[in-house]
Write an enzyme that holds these catalytic residues in place. Structure first.
Site, PDB file in Angstrom:
ATOM      1  N   ARG A 132      40.237  37.948  47.928  1.00  0.00           N
ATOM      2  CA  ARG A 132      39.031  37.543  47.214  1.00  0.00           C
ATOM      3  C   ARG A 132      38.247  36.573  48.086  1.00  0.00           C
ATOM      4  NH1 ARG A 132      40.234  41.171  44.672  1.00  0.00           N
ATOM      5  NH2 ARG A 132      40.406  41.473  42.407  1.00  0.00           N
ATOM      6  N   GLU A 192      30.017  38.141  46.877  1.00  0.00           N
ATOM      7  CA  GLU A 192      30.234  39.296  46.010  1.00  0.00           C
ATOM      8  C   GLU A 192      31.067  38.958  44.776  1.00  0.00           C
ATOM      9  OE1 GLU A 192      32.602  42.429  47.727  1.00  0.00           O
ATOM     10  OE2 GLU A 192      33.879  41.012  48.788  1.00  0.00           O
ATOM     11  N   HIS A 205      34.463  45.168  52.322  1.00  0.00           N
ATOM     12  CA  HIS A 205      35.317  45.409  51.156  1.00  0.00           C
ATOM     13  C   HIS A 205      35.819  46.855  51.125  1.00  0.00           C
ATOM     14  CE1 HIS A 205      36.228  43.496  47.035  1.00  0.00           C
ATOM     15  NE2 HIS A 205      37.150  44.390  47.330  1.00  0.00           N
TER      16      HIS A 205
END
Length: 351
Positions: free
Chosen positions: A236, A265, A292
């Site tokens: 994350r 994000e 990602h």
């Protein structure tokens, strides 16, 4: 009987759409970009089900505005972009995909480590810009063989990363809030998080994002790291303070940073930055940044979607969906217990 409405917030594989359309009226976002929040809400006001992705922020106000909603089938493992408490109060079941993302995320973590340590992207860029005249004494980096690798978080992803590092003969350290039995992982030394941070040549993040883990790797943690250590983040974005990372790269205290995820994000986090720190983008020699793609393996993405779709189909049929993370009143659900818990406050989108 009129078919129930299901909203799918991102483009999906034909197999996924076909499965849902066999049981429901399906509205799918076919664009490359996520719907704006107001468009998503308009589609969902009368929807029975929602297939959600990491680009969606499903909060209490959204749930309150969608009184017909009964199932959020998240094509995710981490679900910190969904207010599960609000869903539970409203009688909405939330399901996830607990394990299909584990292996591809672990594979990417190893790829980020090798790319960062061995200057693979810098070497590629040098050849494309300057051509190749033969070997030169340049781009010396760091290998993984016998390196000390610290893994923060030892759930399924952390375990998969450790397993893939064993052939490199790494000294593996891990911090583990769940206190898994050390006898099950004889190749790993478990330590307090502060000790793992202090001893690691490579620090790999495998934690969920919660209010407690946000900016876990900030200035204080970086100051405890060995000079010249490297950080890898496939988990994350907001686990790290990207400004602090950029500062530490500028001073040389850390030798590199590789990430597949970024603070900008983490959609549901208050005050998230609007972009990646410009200094990280400019530092191609000491950063490896990917968009990602941790689960971006074709068959894996298809299986993730189908798993979420099957949960929605079960809910349409009145069956208890698999992989539920909550148990709304009146729903007979088997709640998943081998995934990271949802935070009390939602702060980011899930993978």
């Amino acid at each position: 009987m009129e078919k129930k409405k299901i909203v799918v917030t991102n483009r999906v594989f034909p197999e996924t759409r076909a499965l849902l359309e066999a049981h429901a009226h399906v509205v799918v976002n076919e664009a490359d970009e996520p719907w704006p929040a107001e468009i998503l809400l308009e589609h969902c006001r009368d929807a029975f089900g929602l297939m959600a992705f990491m680009t969606d922020s499903i909060g209490a106000d959204f749930i309150a505005a969608c009184p017909a909603l009964r199932i959020v089938g998240a094509a995710l493992k981490g679900y910190d972009n969904i207010d599960v408490d609000a869903c539970t109060r409203a009688g909405v079941t939330v399901t996830i995909v607990p394990d299909l993302l584990t292996v591809p995320t672990a594979e990417l973590a190893i790829g980020l480590m090798l790319s960062l340590g061995r200057n693979i992207l810098s070497g590629d860029a040098a050849i494309r810009k300057n051509g190749f005249a033969g070997w030169r004494p340049s781009l010396y980096g760091a290998g993984l063989d016998r390196a000390t690798v610290g893994i923060l978080g030892f759930g399924l992803v952390g375990q998969a990363i450790a397993e893939r590092l064993q052939p490199f003969r790494c000294r593996l350290l891990a911090s583990d809030a769940a206190r898994r039995p050390e006898t099950a992982f004889p190749h790993v030394t478990f330590m307090d998080m502060e000790d793992v941070i202090a001893e690691a040549d490579w620090l790999v993040l495998a934690l969920p994002l919660t209010t407690e883990t946000q900016h876990l790797i900030g200035r204080a943690a970086i100051a405890r790291m060995k000079p010249g250590a490297r950080i890898v983040n496939p988990a994350r974005g907001s686990l790290v303070d990207e400004v602090a990372i950029a500062d530490a790269l500028a001073t040389g205290h850390i030798a590199g940073y590789a990430a597949d995820v970024f603070e900008c994000e983490d959609w549901a986090r208050d005050g998230r930055p609007g972009d990646i720190d410009a200094r990280l983008l400019a530092d191609g020699a000491r950063t490896v940044l990917t968009p990602h793609i941790g689960s971006a393996v074709i068959h894996v993405r298809r299986d993730i979607e189908l798993s979420a779709a099957r949960c929605i189909v079960d809910a349409i049929a009145g069956r208890s969906p698999a992989h539920a993370v909550n148990a709304p009143a009146g729903a007979l659900l088997e709640v998943v217990d081998d995934v990271e818990p949802a935070p009390h406050k939602n702060v980011s989108g899930g993978r």
